[in-house]
Design a protein around this motif. Structure first.
Motif, mmCIF file in Angstrom:
data_model
loop_
_atom_site.group_PDB
_atom_site.id
_atom_site.type_symbol
_atom_site.label_atom_id
_atom_site.label_comp_id
_atom_site.label_asym_id
_atom_site.label_seq_id
_atom_site.Cartn_x
_atom_site.Cartn_y
_atom_site.Cartn_z
ATOM 1 N N ARG A 137 15.806 3.488 8.397
ATOM 2 C CA ARG A 137 14.675 3.816 8.023
ATOM 3 C C ARG A 137 14.112 3.837 7.002
ATOM 4 O O ARG A 137 12.894 4.506 7.214
ATOM 5 C CB ARG A 137 15.258 4.911 9.295
ATOM 6 N N GLN A 138 14.935 4.075 6.100
ATOM 7 C CA GLN A 138 14.149 4.794 5.086
ATOM 8 C C GLN A 138 13.785 3.417 4.400
ATOM 9 O O GLN A 138 13.550 3.735 3.316
ATOM 10 C CB GLN A 138 15.723 5.426 4.148
ATOM 11 N N GLN A 139 13.643 2.380 5.054
ATOM 12 C CA GLN A 139 12.475 0.685 4.262
ATOM 13 C C GLN A 139 13.485 0.398 3.065
ATOM 14 O O GLN A 139 12.955 0.264 1.904
ATOM 15 C CB GLN A 139 11.760 1.489 3.762
ATOM 16 N N ALA A 162 8.074 -6.650 1.953
ATOM 17 C CA ALA A 162 6.968 -7.409 3.659
ATOM 18 C C ALA A 162 7.857 -8.281 3.295
ATOM 19 O O ALA A 162 7.473 -9.519 4.189
ATOM 20 C CB ALA A 162 6.060 -7.436 2.801
ATOM 21 N N PHE A 163 8.534 -9.167 2.386
ATOM 22 C CA PHE A 163 8.827 -10.912 2.558
ATOM 23 C C PHE A 163 9.797 -11.190 3.310
ATOM 24 O O PHE A 163 10.942 -11.981 3.800
ATOM 25 C CB PHE A 163 9.344 -11.132 1.181
ATOM 26 N N ILE A 164 10.316 -10.151 4.114
ATOM 27 C CA ILE A 164 11.726 -9.820 4.810
ATOM 28 C C ILE A 164 11.456 -9.689 6.709
ATOM 29 O O ILE A 164 11.129 -7.769 6.352
ATOM 30 C CB ILE A 164 13.187 -8.827 4.607
ATOM 31 N N ALA A 217 11.864 -1.006 -7.112
ATOM 32 C CA ALA A 217 10.608 -0.245 -6.258
ATOM 33 C C ALA A 217 9.754 0.015 -6.853
ATOM 34 O O ALA A 217 9.234 0.568 -7.999
ATOM 35 C CB ALA A 217 11.413 1.335 -6.347
ATOM 36 N N HIS A 218 8.875 -0.694 -6.446
ATOM 37 C CA HIS A 218 7.729 -1.659 -7.218
ATOM 38 C C HIS A 218 6.863 -1.035 -6.292
ATOM 39 O O HIS A 218 5.437 -0.974 -6.828
ATOM 40 C CB HIS A 218 7.305 -2.411 -7.561
ATOM 41 N N GLU A 219 6.516 -0.232 -4.931
ATOM 42 C CA GLU A 219 5.520 -0.002 -4.435
ATOM 43 C C GLU A 219 5.345 2.053 -4.614
ATOM 44 O O GLU A 219 6.218 2.394 -3.764
ATOM 45 C CB GLU A 219 5.537 0.078 -2.947
ATOM 46 N N GLY A 220 4.307 2.122 -4.966
ATOM 47 C CA GLY A 220 4.190 3.548 -5.406
ATOM 48 C C GLY A 220 3.838 4.191 -4.145
ATOM 49 O O GLY A 220 3.580 3.647 -2.933
ATOM 50 N N ARG A 221 4.293 5.844 -3.410
ATOM 51 C CA ARG A 221 3.526 6.456 -2.337
ATOM 52 C C ARG A 221 3.242 7.223 -2.376
ATOM 53 O O ARG A 221 2.499 7.713 -3.462
ATOM 54 C CB ARG A 221 4.480 7.445 -1.142
ATOM 55 N N MET A 222 1.865 7.414 -1.136
ATOM 56 C CA MET A 222 0.794 8.379 -1.465
ATOM 57 C C MET A 222 0.687 9.479 -0.441
ATOM 58 O O MET A 222 1.645 8.516 0.719
ATOM 59 C CB MET A 222 -0.796 8.012 -1.106
ATOM 60 N N LEU A 223 0.367 10.784 -0.421
ATOM 61 C CA LEU A 223 0.177 11.426 1.102
ATOM 62 C C LEU A 223 -0.186 11.275 2.099
ATOM 63 O O LEU A 223 -1.698 10.904 1.628
ATOM 64 C CB LEU A 223 0.348 13.029 0.648
#
Length: 556
Positions: free
Chosen positions: A499-501, A487-489, A332-338
């Motif tokens: 749904r939770q990616q 994204a590579f999939i 899980a390398h992608e941080g999330r923003m609100l």
């Protein structure tokens, strides 16, 4: 059948055997002899007990008509005189009677000490033992009382009781070897593991649990201070090749297991360093780079091919290169923003980028600035304490949860506060305020009166009307969670996404919806702890091995 291997049972068995009957002699303990073997003298003759029973032990063990059923219990008897059926349960001995020579080498190296059964607890014995010197069968047994609660609580089933016993005897290299049988990252887990083993430790019922993770760190610090000896490369046994996408703890654990099984393994890593979030997501003050690099190198030296700076953009290209199975362990390398106003202002970052830039030697210039970290987890604490070390004038943390319910470990929160981090619990974030020049000027918050996540992760939030207030700051770092970069999939790849990616997998086998593709770690569960990634890597390797050997992925 004679039940009981004492002197009476032995004599009865010998008499019946000499009369031509087939005799089954059942004994609960690991050897026959009973109480008489424990005695020094007999009454009333004062003869040596062992001198009397020893010849009968030998005769009984050698007689062709007598079959010894040691470590056994009679569970039930059915039938009538002359026609009985007896149900006998034999407990595992863990040592092959046909191969054991009674040499005692196993007992000499066994580190586990328990009260002696033969001496009625007046002395001690090793967990590997022979009941007494003249025992028949002349073989050792292992006393095993189920699974230790610490091991059961660990996702990777680390045998803590084993390596702690070795530490007690000063056998540090042996202790490290035992740790690495279950976990290839002892130095890492000794520093950052959430140590569920300690929560389950029976010693905690008396006073405090054993400090297991600190002992693991002690072992690695002790052994790693010595010159490193590279492991021997593994032998290639199979023609099949396995590709692993992601050089984090999950992917590298699976790579190690598959390499030891005899497969050619290639690990693809998009970053210039291996280790995943351990290397670029955990601050140096918590986890020194050299620890990660050493434990990664131990895996590479087994024969694993590691391709750094290699981003996989298409699964079809991987299969076209000749790989027979693919494990997706991207982490899980992608941080999330609100999705709030002001996230596009200059000075807004996400936790993963912030920590990665610092670890790769390109830290943001925050000296003398006021930093606000949005989030209350362990990663948020890492960001805040890193900002302190980079010279920030003020560091704040704000989160939805109350101070008591913050997801970060209590000791992490206390350490942050000790370093001057100001914590603002029970805050909701309305918008990021501009300073009028396109840069961050503060965060507008509301006081939270109630918050709760349901089982699907949906948030119920209530705030206090009219409680809007602004906490001034010059930089905002979102630390509200991470997700895997998938994204590579594309949809055409045949790999299902939830749904939770996360990647959709069979929870029992970790097989994805496309044949030959497996996924494990954070890519399937969301953000988790390192020991869970290790456990997931082990499971993935087992499933890939069964798949490549043409076996059922879910054996009955």
């Amino acid at each position: 059948m004679v039940v009981g291997g004492g002197i009476a049972g032995i004599q009865a068995s010998l008499d019946l055997a000499e009369a031509g009957y087939k005799v089954y002699l059942v004994e609960q303990k690991s050897a026959i002899g009973g109480h008489m073997a424990q005695l020094d003298k007999t009454f009333p003759t004062n003869d040596c007990a062992m001198c009397i029973v020893s010849p009968k032990l030998v005769d009984c063990g050698r007689h062709r008509n007598i079959e010894l059923l040691v470590d056994s219990d009679v569970m039930g008897v059915r039938g009538e005189a002359g026609n009985f059926t007896v149900r006998v349960r034999t407990r595992p001995r863990y040592i092959d009677l046909d191969k054991c020579t009674g040499c005692g080498d196993c007992a000499n190296v066994c580190p586990v000490i328990i009260p002696s059964h033969f001496d009625e607890g007046l002395a001690v014995q090793r967990a590997v033992y022979k009941l007494y010197p003249q025992a028949v069968p002349n073989a050792y047994a292992i006393e095993k009382r189920g699974i230790a609660p610490c091991r059961d609580a660990c996702p990777a089933h680390q045998r803590a009781q084993g390596y702690i016993a070795l530490i007690r005897e000063g056998r540090y290299e042996d202790a490290l070897r035992v740790i690495k049988e279950d976990n290839p990252f002892p130095g890492i887990c000794g520093r950052i593991c959430n140590h569920r083993c300690e929560d389950a430790c029976n010693r905690g019922k008396l006073d405090d649990p054993i400090n297991i993770h600190a002992l693991k760190r002690f072992i690695t610090d002790k052994v790693y201070a010595q010159p490193r000896v590279p492991p021997e490369p593994c032998e290639r046994k199979y023609d099949e090749r396995v590709a692993i996408i992601g050089a984090g703890p999950c992917g590298l654990t699976a790579a190690q297991d598959l390499c030891k099984l005899g497969y050619a393994v290639t690990v693809f890593e998009a970053l210039p360093v291996a280790g995943g979030m351990l290397r670029v997501g955990v601050p140096e003050y918590r986890l020194p780079s050299w620890i990660v690099d050493r434990e990664v190198q131990d895996i590479v030296d087994l024969g694993v091919e590691l391709r750094l700076n290699t981003m996989v953009e298409n699964l079809d290209d991987v299969f076209a290169e000749g790989f027979d199975a693919v494990l997706i362990a991207v982490g899980a390398h992608e941080g999330r923003m609100l999705p709030i106003e002001g996230v596009d202002l200059d000075g807004v970052m996400v936790n993963t980028v912030f920590l990665r830039d610092v670890r790769l030697g390109n830290p943001p210039d925050i000296a003398g600035r006021r930093v606000m970290v949005l989030g209350g987890g362990n990663v948020a604490v890492d960001v805040a304490r890193t900002a302190v070390r980079l010279g920030a004038a003020e560091v704040h943390m704000a989160c939805l949860e109350s101070r008591e319910r913050m997801p970060a470990h209590p000791w992490e929160i206390e350490a942050a506060e000790a370093e001057g981090v100001q914590i603002h619990p029970s805050r909701s974030f309305k918008r990021i305020v501009s300073d009028g020049n396109g840069r961050v000027g503060g965060v507008e918050c509301l006081n939270v009166t109630f918050m709760q996540f349901d089982e699907t992760g949906r948030l119920t939030l209530e705030t206090e009307p009219g409680s809007e207030h602004i906490i001034p700051c010059d930089m905002v770092v979102f630390s509200i969670g991470q997700r895997a970069g998938l994204a590579f999939i594309p949809e055409s790849a045949g790999v299902g996404i939830t749904r939770q990616q996360t990647i959709a997998v069979n929870p029992n086998t970790l097989a994805a919806t496309r044949p030959g593709v497996f996924a494990a770690g954070d890519a399937t569960t969301g953000t988790a702890f390192v020991i869970e990634a290790v456990a997931s890597g082990h499971r993935a390797a087992e499933s890939i091995h069964r798949y490549l050997r043409g076996e059922e992925l879910e054996p009955e």
